[in-house]
Design an enzyme around this catalytic site. Structure first.
Site, PDB file in Angstrom:
ATOM      1  N   HIS A 174       0.864  -1.174   0.000  1.00  0.00           N
ATOM      2  CA  HIS A 174       0.000   0.000   0.000  1.00  0.00           C
ATOM      3  C   HIS A 174       0.904   1.229   0.000  1.00  0.00           C
ATOM      4  O   HIS A 174       1.565   1.481   0.997  1.00  0.00           O
ATOM      5  CB  HIS A 174      -0.887   0.006   1.229  1.00  0.00           C
ATOM      6  CG  HIS A 174      -1.675  -1.255   1.432  1.00  0.00           C
ATOM      7  ND1 HIS A 174      -1.123  -2.405   1.991  1.00  0.00           N
ATOM      8  CD2 HIS A 174      -2.975  -1.560   1.155  1.00  0.00           C
ATOM      9  CE1 HIS A 174      -2.047  -3.343   2.066  1.00  0.00           C
ATOM     10  NE2 HIS A 174      -3.187  -2.870   1.560  1.00  0.00           N
ATOM     11  N   HIS A 186      -8.483   0.394   8.598  1.00  0.00           N
ATOM     12  CA  HIS A 186      -9.893   0.025   8.497  1.00  0.00           C
ATOM     13  C   HIS A 186     -10.707   0.754   9.572  1.00  0.00           C
ATOM     14  O   HIS A 186     -11.905   0.969   9.411  1.00  0.00           O
ATOM     15  CB  HIS A 186     -10.073  -1.482   8.669  1.00  0.00           C
ATOM     16  CG  HIS A 186      -9.519  -2.279   7.529  1.00  0.00           C
ATOM     17  ND1 HIS A 186      -8.250  -2.797   7.536  1.00  0.00           N
ATOM     18  CD2 HIS A 186     -10.064  -2.622   6.337  1.00  0.00           C
ATOM     19  CE1 HIS A 186      -8.042  -3.460   6.408  1.00  0.00           C
ATOM     20  NE2 HIS A 186      -9.134  -3.372   5.675  1.00  0.00           N
ATOM     21  N   ASP A 259      -7.102   2.426  -1.966  1.00  0.00           N
ATOM     22  CA  ASP A 259      -7.690   1.413  -1.100  1.00  0.00           C
ATOM     23  C   ASP A 259      -9.149   1.813  -0.896  1.00  0.00           C
ATOM     24  O   ASP A 259      -9.586   2.903  -1.315  1.00  0.00           O
ATOM     25  CB  ASP A 259      -6.931   1.360   0.226  1.00  0.00           C
ATOM     26  CG  ASP A 259      -6.986  -0.015   0.877  1.00  0.00           C
ATOM     27  OD1 ASP A 259      -7.898  -0.801   0.557  1.00  0.00           O
ATOM     28  OD2 ASP A 259      -6.117  -0.311   1.717  1.00  0.00           O
TER      29      ASP A 259
END
Length: 538
Positions: A174, A186, A259
């Protein structure tokens, strides 16, 4: 193409179900959606997955002459949306890193790519090339090849080559690096506070190598990098990171994808729709909105409105769409077919599973042993097995029939198994400890999906280690750092995942059938550094 058609091409969205539902059909028909992402909720068995891909492409074909990008997170190991026995489930990155075998790393990616392509999937959101140099990282861990930039860069490059030679677009993630964080994006914002020099010498090294390898896509991290972006916003929303750094300094010309914008690092701080606009402003070509139809529609409409108002130049949209179209042509995303009678025979072949077996057997790492291995095959043995019962963003409950006890039973006479949860309650802990009474040979598998092993699992190990006359062997079946919570135990092994073929390999090591050949891809402690491996003392 109209503005709406161009913006639609810039979105990748998910949906519920094993067949195309009304939401995804509406996104394709009314909003010109360019891409799909599959999750566990969409996959059941190979015929169904391939049929789903075919039906989505046929529905799209009625609306547009531009094929769909169909993507998935099939990283391997513990992060695999498809884990049916039908497919070849390749090991995860840290297990591969422990082998130090670049040929096997390439083969694993190529096999994964070939099987995804046969399922109608044309993009894999893998490999993760984050350098996991923080033992407290709650979200990367075994998704990384290890803690050294050179190892991650080398393994990541051959994985990219394997996927793309199989016809799948690979995605390095990432960017600029999620390995040295102690927060899970998250659920909230994370920051990597290091200076530019350190970032260029460590975090960015695998991405620079991925770019040299010609990686098709790079996924952004919802992580703040003050060295690159002075404002308090994550890389996904930063023009300094995506345009100045990635496009400018690193000379990357491929597709940039975000993402998921519904992760709390974005949705709770900026909003999904506003986050989508900011990501496009920053230089993202594809915006990932994985779950909610209302958020998906709002995000697409927000980007259209931003272009119409002049906030985002239409010329920038055109450049993104050109890159997306080129990727779709390059990877022949218009190539899809119906499921044939012999379809299932393409998956999980003996030759492919033999590659997986080799990786698993080369990955098991013996960290320490004080004369306890191999196990006594004639001594009654109990195995404590932690079962994943709670869903996280990267884990889902998996009923596992072939466990470590099953593997040991193939070469030992009397093996019992006691299953516990990964977060055992006090009563469960007491029952496990009591169940071990009378056993002189005990094996405990630990499973750590977050930054530290759950205290219930730790208590079980400590209580059993304190018993005299007991041979206790502990094996971590995910993150390797568990040893730090009970450093005085005599025997400890790492195997980086609890999938069946890895348990078969671990069982062979414990029984003395094969040696432990893995080398630590991360340092556990000063006495167990990167590259460490022990030898049997008996």
């Amino acid at each position: 193409m109209s503005l709406a058609e161009k913006v639609g091409q810039m979105f990748v969205c998910g949906f519920e179900g094993y067949v195309p539902n009304d939401d995804i059909k509406a996104l394709i028909s009314n909003y010109h959606l360019g891409g799909i992402i599959y999750f566990r909720r969409n996959v059941r068995e190979v015929g169904q997955i391939a049929g789903l891909s075919y039906d989505l492409q046929k529905w799209n074909e009625e609306q547009s002459d531009i094929p769909l990008l169909i993507s998935i997170d099939q990283e391997g190991g513990m992060v695999a949306r498809i884990d049916s026995d039908e497919v070849t489930l390749v090991p995860g990155n840290m297990a591969i890193g422990a082998t130090r075998n670049i040929d096997l790393a390439y083969e694993a990616a190529r096999i994964c790519g070939l099987e995804l392509r046969d399922l109608g999937i044309n993009v894999n959101f893998a490999p993760s090339v984050d350098v996991n140099n923080n033992a407290l990282n709650p979200v990367i861990g075994v998704r990384s090849y290890g803690e050294r930039a050179d190892l991650v860069a080398e393994m990541g490059a051959v994985a990219i080559r394997g996927l793309q030679e199989a016809g799948i677009a690979a995605t390095a993630k990432h960017f600029p690096g999620h390995g040295d964080t102690e927060s899970d994006t998250h659920y909230g914002l994370a920051e990597v506070p290091h200076e530019r020099e350190r970032l260029f010498n460590l975090e960015l090294v695998p991405f620079k190598r991925a770019i040299e390898e010609g990686v098709d896509a790079i996924m952004t991290a919802h992580v703040m990098f003050p060295a690159f972006e002075p404002a308090s916003k994550p890389a996904t929303l930063s023009r300094h990171v995506l345009t100045d750094l990635l496009r400018g300094e690193l000379k990357y010309n491929g597709v940039i994808i975000t993402d998921c914008m519904e992760m709390h690092a974005i949705s709770k701080h900026f909003g999904v729709a506003e986050g989508a606009v900011m990501a496009v402003e920053a230089g993202a070509d594809l915006v990932l909105v994985s779950h909610t139809f209302e958020s998906q529609v709002a995000s697409i409409e927000a980007v259209i409105a931003a272009v119409e108002s002049g906030r985002v130049p239409e010329a920038q949209i055109d450049e993104s769409v050109k890159r997306i179209m080129e990727l779709k042509r390059k990877r022949q995303m218009d190539r899809f077919s119906r499921v044939t009678a012999d379809f299932a025979s393409r998956f999980g072949t003996t030759a492919r599973k033999d590659i997986v077996r080799q990786i698993c057997e080369q990955s098991v790492t013996l960290v320490k042993d004080d004369g306890q291995l191999p196990l006594d095959k004639n001594e009654p043995t109990i195995v404590i097995w932690p079962e994943v019962k709670e869903r996280t963003e990267v884990d889902e409950p998996v009923e596992q029939r072939y466990t470590l006890a099953a593997a040991l039973s193939e070469s030992m006479a009397n093996v019992q198994e006691l299953r516990i949860g990964t977060n055992p309650e006090p009563e469960e802990v007491r029952n496990a400890i009591e169940a071990c009474a009378g056993y002189k040979q005990i094996v405990v598998a630990t499973y750590n999906a977050v930054s530290t092993l759950h205290e219930g699992q730790v208590e079980i190990v400590r209580e059993l280690a304190a018993r005299s006359g007991v041979k206790l062997v502990v094996a971590s079946t995910r993150n390797p750092y568990d040893l730090n919570q009970f450093p005085d135990i005599a025997t400890y092994l790492c195997c980086y995942e609890n999938r069946p073929m890895t348990m078969a390999a671990l069982g062979k090591v414990l029984a003395g059938a094969i040696p432990a050949r893995g080398k630590l891809p991360v340092a556990i402690a000063a006495e167990y550094p990167f590259g460490h491996s022990a030898t049997l003392q008996s």
